[in-house]
Design an enzyme around this catalytic site. Structure first.
Site, PDB file in Angstrom:
ATOM      1  N   GLN A 155      65.928 -25.609 -14.631  1.00  0.00           N
ATOM      2  CA  GLN A 155      65.183 -24.984 -15.729  1.00  0.00           C
ATOM      3  C   GLN A 155      65.092 -23.464 -15.625  1.00  0.00           C
ATOM      4  O   GLN A 155      64.842 -22.806 -16.631  1.00  0.00           O
ATOM      5  CB  GLN A 155      63.776 -25.588 -15.805  1.00  0.00           C
ATOM      6  CG  GLN A 155      63.788 -27.050 -16.222  1.00  0.00           C
ATOM      7  CD  GLN A 155      62.395 -27.654 -16.231  1.00  0.00           C
ATOM      8  OE1 GLN A 155      61.894 -28.079 -15.201  1.00  0.00           O
ATOM      9  NE2 GLN A 155      61.765 -27.693 -17.387  1.00  0.00           N
ATOM     10  N   ARG A 202      55.659 -24.300  -5.995  1.00  0.00           N
ATOM     11  CA  ARG A 202      56.459 -25.520  -5.991  1.00  0.00           C
ATOM     12  C   ARG A 202      57.743 -25.256  -6.784  1.00  0.00           C
ATOM     13  O   ARG A 202      57.691 -25.069  -7.997  1.00  0.00           O
ATOM     14  CB  ARG A 202      55.672 -26.668  -6.633  1.00  0.00           C
ATOM     15  CG  ARG A 202      56.482 -27.927  -6.770  1.00  0.00           C
ATOM     16  CD  ARG A 202      55.685 -29.130  -7.275  1.00  0.00           C
ATOM     17  NE  ARG A 202      56.575 -30.272  -7.352  1.00  0.00           N
ATOM     18  CZ  ARG A 202      56.919 -30.890  -8.488  1.00  0.00           C
ATOM     19  NH1 ARG A 202      56.398 -30.542  -9.637  1.00  0.00           N
ATOM     20  NH2 ARG A 202      57.788 -31.885  -8.470  1.00  0.00           N
ATOM     21  N   HIS A 249      64.795 -32.709  -8.542  1.00  0.00           N
ATOM     22  CA  HIS A 249      64.041 -32.544  -9.782  1.00  0.00           C
ATOM     23  C   HIS A 249      64.986 -32.835 -10.952  1.00  0.00           C
ATOM     24  O   HIS A 249      65.391 -31.947 -11.695  1.00  0.00           O
ATOM     25  CB  HIS A 249      63.426 -31.147  -9.879  1.00  0.00           C
ATOM     26  CG  HIS A 249      62.301 -31.049 -10.872  1.00  0.00           C
ATOM     27  ND1 HIS A 249      61.024 -30.704 -10.517  1.00  0.00           N
ATOM     28  CD2 HIS A 249      62.267 -31.275 -12.208  1.00  0.00           C
ATOM     29  CE1 HIS A 249      60.240 -30.713 -11.598  1.00  0.00           C
ATOM     30  NE2 HIS A 249      60.986 -31.046 -12.637  1.00  0.00           N
ATOM     31  N   ASN A 307      61.027 -36.025  -8.035  1.00  0.00           N
ATOM     32  CA  ASN A 307      60.099 -35.664  -9.095  1.00  0.00           C
ATOM     33  C   ASN A 307      60.172 -36.664 -10.253  1.00  0.00           C
ATOM     34  O   ASN A 307      61.253 -36.907 -10.795  1.00  0.00           O
ATOM     35  CB  ASN A 307      60.436 -34.276  -9.641  1.00  0.00           C
ATOM     36  CG  ASN A 307      59.507 -33.876 -10.773  1.00  0.00           C
ATOM     37  OD1 ASN A 307      58.336 -33.611 -10.551  1.00  0.00           O
ATOM     38  ND2 ASN A 307      60.017 -33.869 -12.001  1.00  0.00           N
ATOM     39  N   GLU A 308      59.027 -37.233 -10.614  1.00  0.00           N
ATOM     40  CA  GLU A 308      58.900 -38.089 -11.796  1.00  0.00           C
ATOM     41  C   GLU A 308      60.029 -39.105 -11.930  1.00  0.00           C
ATOM     42  O   GLU A 308      60.775 -39.086 -12.922  1.00  0.00           O
ATOM     43  CB  GLU A 308      58.817 -37.232 -13.070  1.00  0.00           C
ATOM     44  CG  GLU A 308      57.620 -36.305 -13.099  1.00  0.00           C
ATOM     45  CD  GLU A 308      57.371 -35.696 -14.475  1.00  0.00           C
ATOM     46  OE1 GLU A 308      58.076 -36.046 -15.432  1.00  0.00           O
ATOM     47  OE2 GLU A 308      56.443 -34.865 -14.586  1.00  0.00           O
ATOM     48  N   ASN A 330      51.796 -35.569 -11.370  1.00  0.00           N
ATOM     49  CA  ASN A 330      51.984 -34.712 -12.539  1.00  0.00           C
ATOM     50  C   ASN A 330      51.195 -35.314 -13.691  1.00  0.00           C
ATOM     51  O   ASN A 330      51.454 -36.449 -14.106  1.00  0.00           O
ATOM     52  CB  ASN A 330      53.465 -34.636 -12.934  1.00  0.00           C
ATOM     53  CG  ASN A 330      54.307 -33.937 -11.882  1.00  0.00           C
ATOM     54  OD1 ASN A 330      53.778 -33.440 -10.880  1.00  0.00           O
ATOM     55  ND2 ASN A 330      55.609 -33.902 -12.092  1.00  0.00           N
ATOM     56  N   TYR A 366      49.753 -34.722 -17.634  1.00  0.00           N
ATOM     57  CA  TYR A 366      49.790 -33.925 -18.862  1.00  0.00           C
ATOM     58  C   TYR A 366      48.838 -34.452 -19.937  1.00  0.00           C
ATOM     59  O   TYR A 366      48.110 -33.701 -20.553  1.00  0.00           O
ATOM     60  CB  TYR A 366      51.217 -33.841 -19.419  1.00  0.00           C
ATOM     61  CG  TYR A 366      52.096 -32.916 -18.605  1.00  0.00           C
ATOM     62  CD1 TYR A 366      52.108 -31.555 -18.857  1.00  0.00           C
ATOM     63  CD2 TYR A 366      52.868 -33.397 -17.550  1.00  0.00           C
ATOM     64  CE1 TYR A 366      52.868 -30.678 -18.092  1.00  0.00           C
ATOM     65  CE2 TYR A 366      53.637 -32.528 -16.781  1.00  0.00           C
ATOM     66  CZ  TYR A 366      53.634 -31.173 -17.061  1.00  0.00           C
ATOM     67  OH  TYR A 366      54.379 -30.311 -16.300  1.00  0.00           O
ATOM     68  N   GLU A 410      51.805 -31.018 -11.086  1.00  0.00           N
ATOM     69  CA  GLU A 410      52.107 -30.394 -12.381  1.00  0.00           C
ATOM     70  C   GLU A 410      50.951 -30.666 -13.314  1.00  0.00           C
ATOM     71  O   GLU A 410      50.355 -31.747 -13.279  1.00  0.00           O
ATOM     72  CB  GLU A 410      53.380 -30.963 -13.028  1.00  0.00           C
ATOM     73  CG  GLU A 410      54.669 -30.467 -12.432  1.00  0.00           C
ATOM     74  CD  GLU A 410      55.909 -30.992 -13.164  1.00  0.00           C
ATOM     75  OE1 GLU A 410      55.837 -31.246 -14.389  1.00  0.00           O
ATOM     76  OE2 GLU A 410      56.937 -31.151 -12.502  1.00  0.00           O
TER      77      GLU A 410
END
Ligand SMILES: *[C@@H]1O[C@H](CO)[C@@H](O)[C@H](O)[C@H]1NC(C)=O
Ligand SMILES: *[C@@H]1O[C@H](CO)[C@@H](O)[C@H](O)[C@H]1NC(C)=O
Ligand SMILES: *[C@@H]1O[C@H](CO)[C@@H](O)[C@H](O)[C@H]1NC(C)=O
Length: 516
Positions: free
Chosen positions: A62, A120, A165, A209-210, A353, A355, A423
């Protein structure tokens, strides 16, 4: 005090309870003998514990750009954005992104300005091992992360490294990627390279990650790389191998690299909380629980539960569906008894994480879902309350109570494990006066504080996503999560602090929520 679901129906009960508590506290206060009260250290209300850490996050694909620089190999996100640019809303990609490969010192300035304790970030597997395997070690790629890690430490910012990730060398994808069991060995080799090189300085590691998003959106829904079309099958194979690879990396780290026991390594899972649409309807209550078990429990139960293995509801449902489909074996892979033990406990904390949250109810039809699929197996509809503020990302609504309820669900379900919120953040158009982000952070940091101080949840860190605006996957550059604005049109990708930087900086330096 834990308030349970703050639905309108329960608000009045909560109100009465609050009055009772306030009156009781007031009475008790007058009864405490003065001498004793004087010995008690004054407790500042609303203060984060002195050991609580604050950080910001990012990920390699990203922000780094430099997709073909210094020997970096092609990755699955290079491949998908090149072959299917129409999948990205603005047709963009991460070829240049924030050019953090060359401008990482600007990122460090941003982190210093925010006052964070840790950063991170993730390592690009393709930059370190361009073909994915150990025969292709890329020294220049390794040096980049050396430079980044050393510069962070010099600025008193602790590095927290994510090993995976969502991005993988394309050559490993050609072998079948995560659904191929051999990926466990490839990941182990990659992990070994990273531990050998960085474990003297890096004391906080995230393996994956996720994984739910990676496995489900990447192997079922044709939404994310690697766009594998295998709903209800490839997603579960992907998850199975991630759990085994995580266990291998965890055990290797503790057996060979963390000999002074100063380091921690953990998996990062994402989840919202789900309330029953109608709290008085037992079917909705069950649907809400099933929704969390299928999402968070899929990876958390094998690692954090006392029994290990997949959540019983997942095994029962997917085994029964597989049998009905006349299959010879279940679509959900089975752990051997040895593997259940090997996987259990392989995370030093739960990286969470968070949201947003939702309501759940049993699905009334399954039209629109592939057959078979994760969503058919889970068999719930989720919905939101339209009054919850919505971000630029349409899936993201601000629901701070969901974070507090989820932290309490984790506390009860898994015996209060240590939790790092890895996150948490808000997207907008990238404006500098980012009031939406400030309100989101205010609500969610307050929810964390309540979970820590009132509910005794073992939460020790909060990470804001993200330090800078960046490539938001299939949303391209149209949804901005940064604390810092990035001018993507300028050659130097200028970073500019948004208003939320001062807001967060003040919370970090005072360890208090602002009173205004
Ligand atoms: C499974 O096999 C049974 C018996 O042959 C048959 O009646 C049923 O329709 C099959 N189910 C599916 C989903 O094909
Ligand atoms: C949505 O939130 C509003 C305001 O808090 C509340 O009055 C309403 O009952 C909620 N709706 C649902 C479905 O929970
Ligand atoms: C980056 O470029 C902009 C104009 O494009 C300029 O105003 C700014 O000073 C530059 N920043 C740095 C750090 O060179």
């Amino acid at each position: 005090m834990y308030c349970g679901f703050l639905t309108a129906k329960r608000l009045w009960i909560f109100g009465i309870a609050t009055v009772i508590v306030v009156v009781t506290v007031a009475l008790c206060a007058t009864l405490i003998p003065k001498s004793k009260a004087n010995n008690v250290r004054p407790v500042t209300p609303q203060q984060f514990p002195s050991t609580f850490k604050f950080g910001c996050g990012s990920s390699a694909y990203q922000i780094e750009g430099a997709y073909a620089t210094d020997g970096r190999g092609q990755s699955i996100w290079d491949d998908v954005t090149k072959k299917y640019p129409e999948k990205v809303v603005d047709g963009s990609n991460g070829n240049v992104a924030c050019n953090s490969y060359e401008l990482y010192e600007e990122d460090i300035k941003a982190l210093v300005a925010t006052g964070v304790n840790f950063y991170r970030f993730s390592i690009s597997w393709s930059r370190v091992l361009p073909t994915g395997d150990i025969s292709s070690v890329n020294e220049l790629g390794l040096q980049y992360y050396d430079n980044l890690i050393n510069a962070l430490i010099k600025n008193k910012i602790q590095p927290m490294v994510t090993m995976f990730h969502w991005d993988m060398p394309q050559r490993l994808q050609e072998l079948g990627g995560m659904p191929n069991p051999i990926i466990v060995d490839y990941f182990k080799q990659y992990a070994k390279i990273l531990f050998e090189r960085y474990s003297d300085r890096v004391k906080l590691w995230n393996t994956f990650n996720e994984p739910v998003v990676y496995c489900e959106l990447g192997h079922s829904l044709l939404v994310h790389a690697p766009l594998v079309n295998s709903p209800g099958i490839g997603n579960y194979l992907c998850g199975h191998h991630i759990l085994l690879a995580n266990a291998e990396a965890y055990r290797m780290y503790h057996n060979f690299y963390n000999l002074d026991k100063t380091g921690k390594i953990a998996i990062v899972l994402n989840s919202g909380y789900t309330w029953p649409l109608d709290a008085n309807n037992p079917d909705d209550v069950e649907a809400a629980e099933r929704t969390i078990q299928f999402w968070l429990g899929w990876f958390a139960h094998p690692i954090f539960s006392s029994t290990g293995g997949y959540p019983p509801v997942m095994t029962e449902v997917i085994n029964a569906n597989s049998e009905m489909e006349n299959r010879t074996w279940s679509r959900l892979p089975e752990f051997t008894p040895e593997e259940i033990i090997y996987v259990r406990g392989t995370s030093d904390f739960l990286g969470l994480n968070y949201y947003t949250s939702s309501y759940a109810t049993p699905a009334t039809d399954q039209i629109g879902w592939p057959n078979p699929s994760f969503y058919r197996d889970r068999n719930t509809f989720t919905s939101v309350n339209e009054t919850w503020p919505v971000a630029k990302s349409t899936w993201l609504r601000s629901v701070p109570q969901g974070l507090r309820d989820l932290l309490n669900w984790i506390r009860k379900q898994y015996n209060n494990p240590e939790v790092y919120i890895t996150e948490n953040g808000w997207s907008d158009e990238g404006e500098l006066h980012d009031v939406g982000r400030i309100e989101y952070l205010r609500g969610h940091l307050q929810a964390v504080l309540d979970a820590v101080l009132r509910d005794r949840c073992n939460v020790v860190a909060h990470t804001t996503w993200s330090i800078i605006d960046n490539f938001e996957w299939m949303s391209g550059y149209t949804e901005k999560f940064g604390l810092f604005h990035v001018d993507f049109t300028s050659p130097n990708k200028t970073r500019t602090a948004k208003d939320s930087v001062a807001f967060l900086r003040s919370i970090i330096s005072t360890r208090m929520m602002p009173t205004n």
